[in-house]
Every structure is written in structure tokens, then in C-alpha cells.
Design a protein around this motif. Structure first.
Motif, PDB file in Angstrom:
ATOM      1  N   ASP A 477     -10.215   6.433  16.798  1.00  0.00           N
ATOM      2  CA  ASP A 477     -10.594   7.609  16.021  1.00  0.00           C
ATOM      3  C   ASP A 477      -9.364   8.386  15.562  1.00  0.00           C
ATOM      4  O   ASP A 477      -9.479   9.339  14.783  1.00  0.00           O
ATOM      5  N   ASP A 478      -8.208   7.994  16.016  1.00  0.00           N
ATOM      6  CA  ASP A 478      -6.950   8.606  15.613  1.00  0.00           C
ATOM      7  C   ASP A 478      -6.007   7.486  15.167  1.00  0.00           C
ATOM      8  O   ASP A 478      -5.476   6.739  15.988  1.00  0.00           O
ATOM      9  N   LEU A 479      -5.799   7.368  13.854  1.00  0.00           N
ATOM     10  CA  LEU A 479      -4.953   6.308  13.301  1.00  0.00           C
ATOM     11  C   LEU A 479      -3.579   6.831  12.890  1.00  0.00           C
ATOM     12  O   LEU A 479      -2.858   6.166  12.150  1.00  0.00           O
ATOM     13  N   SER A 480      -3.215   7.993  13.380  1.00  0.00           N
ATOM     14  CA  SER A 480      -1.969   8.623  12.930  1.00  0.00           C
ATOM     15  C   SER A 480      -0.737   7.820  13.311  1.00  0.00           C
ATOM     16  O   SER A 480       0.305   7.924  12.649  1.00  0.00           O
ATOM     17  N   GLN A 481      -0.821   7.012  14.362  1.00  0.00           N
ATOM     18  CA  GLN A 481       0.332   6.219  14.801  1.00  0.00           C
ATOM     19  C   GLN A 481       0.203   4.755  14.395  1.00  0.00           C
ATOM     20  O   GLN A 481       1.070   3.947  14.740  1.00  0.00           O
ATOM     21  N   ALA A 482      -0.847   4.416  13.691  1.00  0.00           N
ATOM     22  CA  ALA A 482      -1.055   3.024  13.280  1.00  0.00           C
ATOM     23  C   ALA A 482      -0.192   2.692  12.069  1.00  0.00           C
ATOM     24  O   ALA A 482       0.273   3.577  11.344  1.00  0.00           O
ATOM     25  N   SER A 483       0.011   1.405  11.843  1.00  0.00           N
ATOM     26  CA  SER A 483       0.809   0.984  10.690  1.00  0.00           C
ATOM     27  C   SER A 483       0.340  -0.373  10.189  1.00  0.00           C
ATOM     28  O   SER A 483      -0.263  -1.161  10.914  1.00  0.00           O
ATOM     29  N   ARG A 484       0.629  -0.604   8.933  1.00  0.00           N
ATOM     30  CA  ARG A 484       0.384  -1.876   8.237  1.00  0.00           C
ATOM     31  C   ARG A 484      -1.053  -2.378   8.399  1.00  0.00           C
ATOM     32  O   ARG A 484      -1.297  -3.542   8.682  1.00  0.00           O
ATOM     33  N   HIS A 502      -9.750   7.264   2.992  1.00  0.00           N
ATOM     34  CA  HIS A 502      -8.475   7.887   2.652  1.00  0.00           C
ATOM     35  C   HIS A 502      -7.663   8.042   3.929  1.00  0.00           C
ATOM     36  O   HIS A 502      -8.198   8.012   5.050  1.00  0.00           O
ATOM     37  N   THR A 503      -6.371   8.205   3.771  1.00  0.00           N
ATOM     38  CA  THR A 503      -5.499   8.377   4.929  1.00  0.00           C
ATOM     39  C   THR A 503      -4.296   9.225   4.548  1.00  0.00           C
ATOM     40  O   THR A 503      -3.816   9.162   3.407  1.00  0.00           O
ATOM     41  N   ASP A 504      -3.845  10.020   5.494  1.00  0.00           N
ATOM     42  CA  ASP A 504      -2.613  10.778   5.321  1.00  0.00           C
ATOM     43  C   ASP A 504      -1.424  10.065   5.962  1.00  0.00           C
ATOM     44  O   ASP A 504      -0.296  10.547   5.888  1.00  0.00           O
ATOM     45  N   VAL A 510      -5.055   2.354   1.592  1.00  0.00           N
ATOM     46  CA  VAL A 510      -6.488   2.315   1.282  1.00  0.00           C
ATOM     47  C   VAL A 510      -6.664   1.964  -0.188  1.00  0.00           C
ATOM     48  O   VAL A 510      -5.987   2.536  -1.053  1.00  0.00           O
ATOM     49  N   ILE A 511      -7.548   1.020  -0.457  1.00  0.00           N
ATOM     50  CA  ILE A 511      -7.937   0.690  -1.832  1.00  0.00           C
ATOM     51  C   ILE A 511      -9.443   0.841  -1.934  1.00  0.00           C
ATOM     52  O   ILE A 511     -10.194   0.148  -1.229  1.00  0.00           O
ATOM     53  N   ASN A 512      -9.895   1.757  -2.768  1.00  0.00           N
ATOM     54  CA  ASN A 512     -11.326   1.973  -2.992  1.00  0.00           C
ATOM     55  C   ASN A 512     -11.743   1.375  -4.328  1.00  0.00           C
ATOM     56  O   ASN A 512     -11.068   1.579  -5.341  1.00  0.00           O
ATOM     57  N   LEU A 513     -12.848   0.639  -4.317  1.00  0.00           N
ATOM     58  CA  LEU A 513     -13.329  -0.088  -5.484  1.00  0.00           C
ATOM     59  C   LEU A 513     -14.618   0.558  -5.979  1.00  0.00           C
ATOM     60  O   LEU A 513     -15.677   0.370  -5.372  1.00  0.00           O
TER      61      LEU A 513
END
Length: 561
Positions: A477-484, A502-504, A510-513
Motif C-alpha cells: 500500500d506504500d510504493l514510495s520506495q519501489a522502483s522500475r 498515477h504515481t509521485d 504509469v501508462i493509462n490507455l
């Protein structure tokens, strides 16, 4: 999660075409860990001669005469993993751990997988891993945009493992509830993938040392639940997985942060986009059909026949009209629309969603006739020319005790043991909070935790529900330290309401179609002249992102060398 009504679909109701090529019977070389699906028994002398011939042929074919530089590639047990005639052939890893959470348990099982090696240029080049999920992993292999286009672009090896307890990858025969609780977990599925990847890496001559020129970066791919697994592989095992591609991955569903009404509200919204007035027509029809059934029918068999079901094979647990309406009108109609929503790509009159809207908007037919024609369409989409004359609901019923059409997955669990296994997961870790709100196009039904708990206990008595188990243990639930990790979403997909839109975090993408449905970027038809511009551009953007991240991995390897 995505519906499993369709036995001919490849995760999330994207229809997979049948293979039109004859498969060549493979020659199997001796190997202690890997085997192919159809083994021949050869005399020892013949086996040795054939092995030597195969080695020489492989050297000549793969190395263009540069035998010395490729010696490592063929010295190990992975020779047959690199033979092109074994591409897209059923293979097995026979040493997969039964329970990764218990190191003292030394039992193993055979996990099915497929590979494509014809594009691979040897150690130092990537491995693309296409995740299997909650269905049988049959041919043709998933996602030709990955296993053909990206594999060629990146000179990559392709690996596609089947998820445990689906298809032929059965760790335990006739498992008890206790065995399912212990072995059928998302964590074990992830650990299976990590184990297989590392064995493949070593078997084909890749180094496990990231500073080595022979290190083979790994990119995982998946759509829907396998998209969630793909994201978790990078999130939890960044030392093994370098990049993840997660299409229509419902992380917020499994973190229990999405509102129960969100999914079917979105399905209703998209139906209205597909055909103006569709949502109101469906809602009016369902209420009218319910009222007519309650007023004029007392026999479940007669009600089944008039709404398009096969009365002779109709599940006998439905004993009264109230229960019939609950299962086939209130629950099943939204579940089938979930299928149609996921497959709403490319958008247009050829799609099941638009055809269904036109059925409900046709003023010539009565409410019950519209329901019957709707289920007839469902049979046509599911079975094609083999469609039964009536909707055989028995085929949709999961195996196991106390099975019902209404399941723990509001978008459908599917029939047989695959349906039972998926419902088990939805009763333990992958809890689906879903409801039909007053604003949706369906008969309202609030999320009922009491019903779900009772149903799951009847189905899998004694097995606890752990809705927050994964998110508390893994923290996704917290992706602030995730990468690639690259998240892609079709904005006309109901599951986009629980995906990462979306992500900060600058290290994620993120690619939205806008015209996309359920992992439309990973469908089984590629190249597709009917692709919308946003999906074409999305593929181009994804290629750029993945290439940049691969370059980043190489730069990190040089720094650590």
C-alpha cells in the motif's frame, strides 16, 4: 478479480486463439531438473550419440563458429532449454518446493512452464518472464507482443511458468482444505517463480552476479492477478527481479482500499459509453424480470427454461424462486457483464458488450426474453460453434462441497477445480469487496461481509479469511520506495478502479490507455490492425521505458563491477 467463466480465455476474459500449427515431437536430453512434456526413452548408446550431435549442431547454430565464447552456455544441464525446436513446448521443472515457507519440508512437485529461446543472444541478455495465473496455462503462449516483439527487440529468452494448483501444476492430488491453506498462497506462487528463474539462469549460463557481463536481467510481465504478481516480484525481490510490467494489476483491491461500489459502477459507466441508454435499459429489464419471476413462477425448472438455462442440468441447490433470482439475475448478470467489460477492446459493434446492450435496448422483446438472449450471447462468446442449445449452468459451477454460482469473486470464479482453487484464494487472501450500488445498472446489493464469511466457511470450513494478511506482511500500500515497475491500465476496464493510475514516485511509471479494457496492451492478438492509437502509443512508450530501465541495470552493473 477477473471472471473465470471462460475456459477459452487467457486471464481476464481476453479470448485466446487456438494454435494452428502442428507441434513437432521434441527430443529430450538427459536432465536432472528439467523435462519436456512428451519424453522418449532412448538406448544409452543412442542417447550419447544424439547428445553429441545435438551439442555440435547447437554450437554451429547459435555461435556462428565462435565456440569458445559460448562454451559455458552449453556445458550445463540447460542444453535443451536453448534448442529452438523446444520453443513453445510443454516442459516441467521437477524440483519445485512444495512449501517455500517451511525449509524443513523437502517435498517437491513438477511445475509446468514454456520457453522461447530463438531470439536469445546468450548470457548478458534479458530474460522475459510471463506470469501464469488463475487458469490453465495452455498454448499458444501468452502475450505475443512480449514473446515475439519484445523478445526480438531485447534479444531475450522468454519463460512462462504455470501457477501452482492450476492446470497440470498440481503440488498435491485431491488437496484437503488444510493443504490448500498451506500451499495455495500468493507467496508460494511468487517463490515458485523466483526459484524457477534462478534455475533457468544458471542452466543457460547466466551469472547470478549483477556485476558480471554474463548477468541476465529479468523483466516480469502479467495482466490482472498475474499483473499483481508481476509487481510483487519486483517489489519484494528486487535483488532477483530487475523490472516488472504490471497490466491492470488491482493492487488497491488486495490492499482493501478501494470502495466496494467502484467496480460495478465503472462497468455500468462503460456500458453507457458503449451504447447510450444501455445502463437504464439493463436496470429496467432486471427489475421487470425479477418482478415477473416473483409473480408468475413457482417452479425453478420452469424459470430456468424461460430465461435460457438448460433445465435438465440446472444446479439443484436452488430450491425456490427467490434463490433463483438471487443467483441468476442479481449475481450472474453482473458477472457476465464483468466478462464483457474486460473484453471490450477494440471498442465497437463487434464486441460482446455492445451486442449485449443492443439486446437489452431492443423494444421488441419481453424482459425474460431479453435475459434469455443475453445468456445465449454469453454461450456464443464462450463456446463459439460448440455452443449448447441452452445455457448449461452446471459447466459454470466450481467443484467442491457447497458450491454455488454466486461466489466469493463477484466477477465470477468459473467451473471445475480451477474455479474451486480461485474461490479458495478469494476466501483466504484475495478478498474481493464488491457491491452493486443504487447508481449501477444492476439490482442493488450492498457488500455483505457476513454472507461472504458464511459462504467461505461452508465451502472451506476452518480456513481463516485474511483480507489484510498480504498487505500487512508486504506493505504494497506504500510504493514510495519501489522502483522500475511499469503499471499499465485500460481506463474502460472495471478493474482500473483498483489499479495504480498515477504515481509521485519518479522511479515508477504509469501508462493509462483511454480506449483500453482489461490489459488490452497484453492481448493475444498482435500485431492487431484494429489497435486504437492510444494502445499503439502505449506500446511505444513502454518500449522506451523498458529500454531505459535495462540500460539503467547495465550501468548499475558496471558501477558494481
Amino acid at each position: 478479480m477477473p471472471s473465470h467463466y471462460s475456459s477459452s480465455t487467457a486471464y481476464g476474459s481476453v479470448i485466446a486463439p487456438k494454435s494452428t500449427t502442428d507441434e513437432e515431437e521434441p527430443l529430450v536430453l538427459d536432465d536432472s531438473a528439467f523435462r519436456e512434456g512428451e519424453s522418449r526413452r532412448l538406448e544409452p548408446t543412442t542417447r550419447i550419440l544424439l547428445t553429441l550431435l545435438a551439442v555440435v549442431a547447437c554450437f554451429a547454430f547459435f555461435t556462428d563458429g565462435d565456440f569458445g565464447s559460448s562454451l559455458t552456455m552449453f556445458a550445463g544441464p540447460g542444453l535443451h532449454l536453448l534448442a529452438k525446436h523446444n520453443d513453445a513446448v510443454e516442459m516441467f521443472y521437477d524440483h519445485q518446493a512444495l512449501d517455500h515457507s517451511d525449509p524443513s519440508n523437502k517435498k517437491t512437485y513438477s511445475q509446468r512452464f514454456y520457453k522461447i529461446s530463438k531470439y536469445w543472444k546468450g548470457p548478458g541478455h534479458p530474460i522475459l518472464v510471463i506470469m501464469g495465473g488463475e487458469d490453465v496455462l495452455d498454448l499458444p503462449m501468452l502475450y505475443p507482443w512480449v514473446n515475439q516483439f519484445l523478445a526480438k527487440e531485447f534479444d531475450a529468452f522468454v519463460l512462462s511458468p504455470e501457477h501452482r494448483f492450476y492446470g497440470v501444476s498440481q503440488p498435491v492430488k485431491n488437496p484437503t482444505n488444510e493443504e490448500l491453506e498451506q500451499y495455495l498462497t500468493a507467496d508460494n506462487a511468487l517463490q515458485d517463480t523466483i526459484t524457477l528463474i534462478q534455475h533457468i539462469r544458471e542452466s543457460i549460463g547466466c551469472s547470478l552476479d549483477k556485476s558480471s557481463k554474463a548477468y541476465c536481467p529479468v523483466i516480469t510481465f502479467g495482466g490482472s492477478y498475474p499483473g499483481f504478481l508481476s509487481a510483487m516480484l519486483r517489489f519484494r525481490f528486487p535483488d532477483v527481479i530487475d523490472i516488472s510490467y504490471a497490466a491492470s494489476a488491482p493492487l488497491e483491491l488486495y490492499s482493501q482500499t478501494v470502495a466496494p461500489r467502484a467496480y460495478f459502477d465503472k462497468v455500468s459507466e462503460v456500458a453507457e459509453i458503449a451504447s447510450a441508454g444501455c445502463a437504464a435499459a439493463i436496470r429496467d429489464t432486471l427489475f421487470a424480470a425479477r418482478d415477473e419471476l416473483e409473480t408468475y413462477y413457482t417452479s425453478v425448472k420452469e424459470a430456468a427454461e424461460v430465461t435460457g438455462f438448460c433445465p435438465k442440468t440446472f444446479p439443484n441447490y436452488m430450491q425456490n424462486i427467490t434463490e433463483f433470482i438471487s443467483e441468476t439475475i442479481t449475481y450472474l448478470v453482473p458477472a457476465v457483464f464483468a466478462d464483457f467489460n474486460m473484453a471490450y477492446y477494440p471498442p465497437g459493434p463487434q464486441t460482446a458488450l455492445e451486442k449485449a446492450c443492443h439486446i437489452f435496448q431492443d423494444p421488441k422483446h419481453s424482459p425474460l426474453k431479453k435475459i434469455s438472449k443475453f445468456y445465449d450471447l454469453r454461450g456464443e462468446v464462450e463456446y463459439g460453434e460448440d455452443k449448447p442449445e441452452c445455457f448449461d449452468l452446471a459447466l459454470e459451477l466450481p467443484s467442491g462441497p457447497n458450491a454455488r454460482i454466486r461466489s466469493a469473486d463477484s466477477s465470477g470464479s468459473g467451473g471445475g477445480f480451477n474455479g474451486e482453487a480461485w474461490e479458495f484464494q478469494c476466501c483466504t487472501e484475495l478478498i474481493v469487496h464488491a457491491s452493486y450500488s443504487n447508481e449501477s445498472m444492476f439490482i442493488p446489493r450492498p457488500y455483505d461481509a457476513e454472507w461472504l464469511t458464511h459462504h467461505c466457511q461452508q465451502r472451506f470450513g476452518g480456513v481463516p479469511m485474511k483480507p489484510y494478511g498480504m498487505v500487512n506482511a508486504w506493505g504494497f500500500d506504500d510504493l514510495s520506495q519501489a522502483s522500475r515497475i511499469l503499471f499499465t491500465n485500460g481506463l474502460r476496464d472495471g478493474w482500473s478502479t483498483s489499479s495504480i493510475l498515477h504515481t509521485d514516485n519518479p522511479n515508477l511509471a504509469v501508462i493509462n490507455l483511454p480506449n483500453g479494457a482489461h490489459h488490452s496492451d497484453l492481448v493475444m492478438h498482435w500485431p492487431n490492425k484494429a489497435d486504437t492509437d492510444d494502445v499503439v502509443e502505449g506500446h511505444e512508450q513502454a518500449l522506451v521505458i523498458l529500454r531505459e530501465w535495462l540500460d539503467e541495470v547495465k550501468e548499475e552493473s558496471k558501477i558494481n563491477a
